[in-house]
Design a protein around this motif. Structure first.
Motif, PDB file in Angstrom:
ATOM      1  N   ARG A   1       0.819  -1.207   0.000  1.00 53.43           N
ATOM      2  CA  ARG A   1       0.000   0.000   0.000  1.00 53.43           C
ATOM      3  C   ARG A   1       0.854   1.259   0.000  1.00 53.43           C
ATOM      4  O   ARG A   1       0.374   2.326  -0.353  1.00 53.43           O
ATOM      5  N   ARG A   2       2.131   1.119   0.395  1.00 50.02           N
ATOM      6  CA  ARG A   2       2.986   2.296   0.514  1.00 50.02           C
ATOM      7  C   ARG A   2       4.195   2.303  -0.420  1.00 50.02           C
ATOM      8  O   ARG A   2       4.768   3.348  -0.682  1.00 50.02           O
ATOM      9  N   VAL A   3       4.597   1.153  -0.904  1.00 51.65           N
ATOM     10  CA  VAL A   3       5.814   1.066  -1.702  1.00 51.65           C
ATOM     11  C   VAL A   3       5.633   1.773  -3.049  1.00 51.65           C
ATOM     12  O   VAL A   3       4.554   1.760  -3.632  1.00 51.65           O
ATOM     13  N   THR A   4       6.711   2.383  -3.504  1.00 53.67           N
ATOM     14  CA  THR A   4       6.696   3.037  -4.817  1.00 53.67           C
ATOM     15  C   THR A   4       7.362   2.109  -5.830  1.00 53.67           C
ATOM     16  O   THR A   4       8.104   1.196  -5.440  1.00 53.67           O
ATOM     17  N   PRO A   5       7.144   2.343  -7.107  1.00 57.42           N
ATOM     18  CA  PRO A   5       7.838   1.526  -8.107  1.00 57.42           C
ATOM     19  C   PRO A   5       9.362   1.587  -7.951  1.00 57.42           C
ATOM     20  O   PRO A   5      10.041   0.574  -8.094  1.00 57.42           O
ATOM     21  N   ALA A   6       9.896   2.745  -7.619  1.00 57.87           N
ATOM     22  CA  ALA A   6      11.349   2.882  -7.436  1.00 57.87           C
ATOM     23  C   ALA A   6      11.835   2.068  -6.241  1.00 57.87           C
ATOM     24  O   ALA A   6      12.899   1.427  -6.305  1.00 57.87           O
ATOM     25  N   GLU A   7      11.080   2.066  -5.145  1.00 61.96           N
ATOM     26  CA  GLU A   7      11.462   1.280  -3.969  1.00 61.96           C
ATOM     27  C   GLU A   7      11.400  -0.209  -4.274  1.00 61.96           C
ATOM     28  O   GLU A   7      12.260  -0.979  -3.824  1.00 61.96           O
ATOM     29  N   LEU A   8      10.406  -0.618  -5.039  1.00 63.00           N
ATOM     30  CA  LEU A   8      10.301  -2.022  -5.430  1.00 63.00           C
ATOM     31  C   LEU A   8      11.490  -2.431  -6.282  1.00 63.00           C
ATOM     32  O   LEU A   8      12.108  -3.474  -6.050  1.00 63.00           O
ATOM     33  N   ARG A   9      11.828  -1.603  -7.248  1.00 56.56           N
ATOM     34  CA  ARG A   9      13.002  -1.882  -8.094  1.00 56.56           C
ATOM     35  C   ARG A   9      14.271  -1.986  -7.259  1.00 56.56           C
ATOM     36  O   ARG A   9      15.083  -2.886  -7.462  1.00 56.56           O
TER      37      ARG A   9
END
Length: 144
Positions: free
Chosen positions: A40-48
Motif C-alpha cells: 500500500r505504501r511502496v513506490t515503483p522505485a522502492e520495489l526496483r
C-alpha cells in the motif's frame, strides 16, 4: 522470477510463503535475504531497488510485497510503472506478490504473468466452498 499468491485462503497462502522462505536457506540466510514491503505504501522505485539488491551468501533473495494492487486509485495511477518494474526483476531475486483477494482473470498482473510465463507464475488460493469444507478440514488433518 515473480510469483503471485492471490485469494482469500490466508492459511494456504501463508504455507506457500513458508516454503518459499525455506528456498532461501536457513534462518541466518533468511534474515539477510528476505525483505517484506507494504504494497500500500511502496513506490515503483522502492520495489526496483529492493529487487536489485544482490543476495548475501545465498542463491537468491526473496522480496515479499503484500497488497500491491489493493488500492484502486493508486493502482490506476501507478500500475504501468509497477508492471514495468516486474520486467526488471533479476534472476537472483524471487519477488512474491501477495494479494488477499482473488484477482479477476483480466487483471493486469495476471495478464503480465500470462505474457511472461518464463518469468512468473500465479497461484490461486480460494476458500473451500461450504460443501467442500469438511473434506478440506479432514485432508488438512491427515497431513499433520
Amino acid at each position: 522470477m515473480v510469483i503471485v499468491l492471490h485469494g482469500e485462503n490466508e492459511l494456504e497462502i501463508e504455507e506457500a510463503l513458508v516454503e518459499l522462505r525455506r528456498s532461501v536457506g536457513d534462518a541466518a540466510a533468511q534474515s539477510m535475504n528476505v525483505v517484506t514491503l507494504d504494497g500500500r505504501r511502496v513506490t515503483p522505485a522502492e520495489l526496483r531497488a529492493a529487487c536489485a539488491v544482490m543476495p548475501f551468501l545465498a542463491a537468491c533473495r526473496l522480496v515479499i510485497v503484500e497488497g500491491l494492487f489493493t488500492r484502486e486509485r493508486r493502482r490506476a495511477r501507478e500500475e504501468p510503472a509497477f508492471l514495468e518494474a516486474l520486467s526488471d526483476v533479476p534472476p537472483t531475486t524471487l519477488l512474491v506478490l501477495i494479494e488477499p483477494r482473488t484477482l479477476p482473470e483480466d487483471h493486469p498482473l495476471l495478464r503480465w504473468i500470462a505474457a511472461h510465463p518464463d518469468r512468473g507464475e500465479a497461484r490461486h488460493f480460494p476458500l473451500p466452498s461450504p460443501r467442500a469444507l469438511p473434506e478440506w478440514v479432514m485432508a488438512r488433518a491427515r497431513r499433520y
